[in-house]
Design a protein around this motif. Structure first.
Motif, PDB file in Angstrom:
ATOM      1  N   SER A   1       0.829  -1.205   0.000  1.00 12.12           N
ATOM      2  CA  SER A   1       0.000   0.000   0.000  1.00 12.12           C
ATOM      3  C   SER A   1       0.864   1.255   0.000  1.00 12.12           C
ATOM      4  CB  SER A   1      -0.898   0.027   1.245  1.00 12.12           C
ATOM      5  OG  SER A   1      -1.784  -1.067   1.266  1.00 12.12           O
ATOM      6  N   LEU A   2       0.299   2.300  -0.551  1.00  9.95           N
ATOM      7  CA  LEU A   2       0.886   3.628  -0.480  1.00  9.95           C
ATOM      8  C   LEU A   2      -0.242   4.640  -0.329  1.00  9.95           C
ATOM      9  CD1 LEU A   2       3.588   3.737  -3.332  1.00  9.95           C
ATOM     10  CD2 LEU A   2       4.019   3.829  -0.872  1.00  9.95           C
ATOM     11  N   ARG A   3       0.063   5.753   0.309  1.00  8.74           N
ATOM     12  CA  ARG A   3      -0.886   6.859   0.351  1.00  8.74           C
ATOM     13  C   ARG A   3      -0.231   8.095  -0.235  1.00  8.74           C
ATOM     14  NH1 ARG A   3      -4.051  10.061   5.209  1.00  8.74           N
ATOM     15  NH2 ARG A   3      -1.995  10.974   5.551  1.00  8.74           N
ATOM     16  N   LEU A   4      -0.818   8.553  -1.329  1.00  9.63           N
ATOM     17  CA  LEU A   4      -0.347   9.780  -1.966  1.00  9.63           C
ATOM     18  C   LEU A   4      -1.079  10.974  -1.365  1.00  9.63           C
ATOM     19  CD1 LEU A   4      -0.281   8.693  -5.722  1.00  9.63           C
ATOM     20  CD2 LEU A   4       1.456   8.367  -3.949  1.00  9.63           C
ATOM     21  N   SER A   5      -0.365  12.069  -1.263  1.00 12.75           N
ATOM     22  CA  SER A   5      -0.947  13.319  -0.800  1.00 12.75           C
ATOM     23  C   SER A   5      -0.715  14.394  -1.844  1.00 12.75           C
ATOM     24  CB  SER A   5      -0.313  13.756   0.524  1.00 12.75           C
ATOM     25  OG  SER A   5      -0.522  12.815   1.546  1.00 12.75           O
ATOM     26  N   CYS A   6      -1.634  15.316  -1.902  1.00 17.17           N
ATOM     27  CA  CYS A   6      -1.514  16.451  -2.806  1.00 17.17           C
ATOM     28  C   CYS A   6      -1.878  17.695  -2.006  1.00 17.17           C
ATOM     29  CB  CYS A   6      -2.425  16.292  -4.006  1.00 17.17           C
ATOM     30  SG  CYS A   6      -2.454  17.723  -5.104  1.00 17.17           S
TER      31      CYS A   6
ATOM     32  N   ARG B   1     -10.423  13.940   0.802  1.00 20.07           N
ATOM     33  CA  ARG B   1      -9.866  15.279   0.904  1.00 20.07           C
ATOM     34  C   ARG B   1     -10.128  15.848   2.288  1.00 20.07           C
ATOM     35  NH1 ARG B   1     -12.356  18.770  -3.653  1.00 20.07           N
ATOM     36  NH2 ARG B   1     -11.221  20.473  -2.596  1.00 20.07           N
ATOM     37  N   ASP B   2      -9.256  16.744   2.682  1.00 20.69           N
ATOM     38  CA  ASP B   2      -9.399  17.477   3.935  1.00 20.69           C
ATOM     39  C   ASP B   2      -9.268  18.947   3.579  1.00 20.69           C
ATOM     40  OD1 ASP B   2      -9.166  18.719   6.386  1.00 20.69           O
ATOM     41  OD2 ASP B   2      -7.930  17.153   7.266  1.00 20.69           O
ATOM     42  N   ASN B   3     -10.381  19.631   3.464  1.00 18.75           N
ATOM     43  CA  ASN B   3     -10.344  21.026   3.037  1.00 18.75           C
ATOM     44  C   ASN B   3      -9.696  21.925   4.084  1.00 18.75           C
ATOM     45  OD1 ASN B   3     -11.455  20.427   0.575  1.00 18.75           O
ATOM     46  ND2 ASN B   3     -13.531  21.071   1.132  1.00 18.75           N
TER      47      ASN B   3
ATOM     48  N   VAL C   1      -5.587  16.643  -0.679  1.00 20.68           N
ATOM     49  CA  VAL C   1      -6.347  15.502  -1.194  1.00 20.68           C
ATOM     50  C   VAL C   1      -5.437  14.280  -1.128  1.00 20.68           C
ATOM     51  CG1 VAL C   1      -5.719  15.931  -3.608  1.00 20.68           C
ATOM     52  CG2 VAL C   1      -7.802  14.671  -3.069  1.00 20.68           C
ATOM     53  N   TYR C   2      -6.036  13.145  -0.867  1.00 13.67           N
ATOM     54  CA  TYR C   2      -5.284  11.905  -0.667  1.00 13.67           C
ATOM     55  C   TYR C   2      -5.732  10.834  -1.651  1.00 13.67           C
ATOM     56  CZ  TYR C   2      -4.553  14.215   3.837  1.00 13.67           C
ATOM     57  OH  TYR C   2      -4.247  15.121   4.824  1.00 13.67           O
ATOM     58  N   LEU C   3      -4.823   9.922  -1.923  1.00 12.96           N
ATOM     59  CA  LEU C   3      -5.168   8.723  -2.672  1.00 12.96           C
ATOM     60  C   LEU C   3      -4.554   7.539  -1.935  1.00 12.96           C
ATOM     61  CD1 LEU C   3      -6.607   7.650  -5.225  1.00 12.96           C
ATOM     62  CD2 LEU C   3      -4.344   7.616  -6.325  1.00 12.96           C
ATOM     63  N   GLN C   4      -5.410   6.791  -1.258  1.00 10.40           N
ATOM     64  CA  GLN C   4      -4.968   5.579  -0.582  1.00 10.40           C
ATOM     65  C   GLN C   4      -5.003   4.439  -1.586  1.00 10.40           C
ATOM     66  OE1 GLN C   4      -3.889   5.042   2.702  1.00 10.40           O
ATOM     67  NE2 GLN C   4      -3.394   2.995   1.916  1.00 10.40           N
ATOM     68  N   MET C   5      -3.874   3.806  -1.781  1.00  7.23           N
ATOM     69  CA  MET C   5      -3.764   2.737  -2.772  1.00  7.23           C
ATOM     70  C   MET C   5      -3.382   1.442  -2.065  1.00  7.23           C
ATOM     71  SD  MET C   5      -1.871   4.739  -5.895  1.00  7.23           S
ATOM     72  CE  MET C   5      -0.296   4.854  -5.040  1.00  7.23           C
ATOM     73  N   ASN C   6      -4.261   0.472  -2.152  1.00  7.49           N
ATOM     74  CA  ASN C   6      -4.040  -0.838  -1.532  1.00  7.49           C
ATOM     75  C   ASN C   6      -3.946  -1.918  -2.600  1.00  7.49           C
ATOM     76  OD1 ASN C   6      -4.297   0.394   1.035  1.00  7.49           O
ATOM     77  ND2 ASN C   6      -6.511   0.058   1.035  1.00  7.49           N
TER      78      ASN C   6
END
Length: 117
Positions: free
Chosen positions: A17-22, A72-74, A79-84
């Motif tokens: 897994s990875l979690r991307l953040s923007c 997303r957390d305004n 914004v996040y993308l959790q990838m499993n």
């Protein structure tokens, strides 16, 4: 003007897994729909996931459904993308975007995700 900076990419084994953040700058972040595209090596950029301005609706490519989650957390302009359950075919440069009215107005510089078999 919105500036986007992605992070969280890296090398992971298949099944991991990875979690991307923007992270976005600009006071109007919460007005924008946000999402992710990716560009695999030697291929065109393709849609991965999107989320509406208030997080009320999410959309996924078939390849991402059931494995990826966009959020997303305004309050944090992020914004996040959790990838499993990552697969080697998920290897790509992942790009975050911000858009209004169906347009892709702003893009990040991309973050590399490499999934080894």
């Amino acid at each position: 003007q919105v500036q986007l900076v992605e992070s969280g990419g890296g090398l992971v084994q298949a099944g991991g897994s990875l979690r991307l953040s923007c992270a976005a700058s600009g006071r109007t972040f919460s007005s924008y729909g946000m999402g992710w595209f990716r560009q695999p090596p030697g291929k065109e950029r393709e849609f991965v996931a999107a989320i509406t301005w208030n997080g009320g609706s999410t959309y996924y490519a078939d390849s991402a459904k059931g494995r990826f989650t966009i959020s997303r957390d305004n309050a944090k302009n992020t914004v996040y993308l959790q990838m499993n359950s990552l697969k080697p075919e998920d290897t790509a440069v992942y790009y975050c975007y911000a858009g209004l009215a169906g347009r892709y107005n702003y893009w990040g510089q991309g973050t590399q995700v490499t999934v080894s078999s």
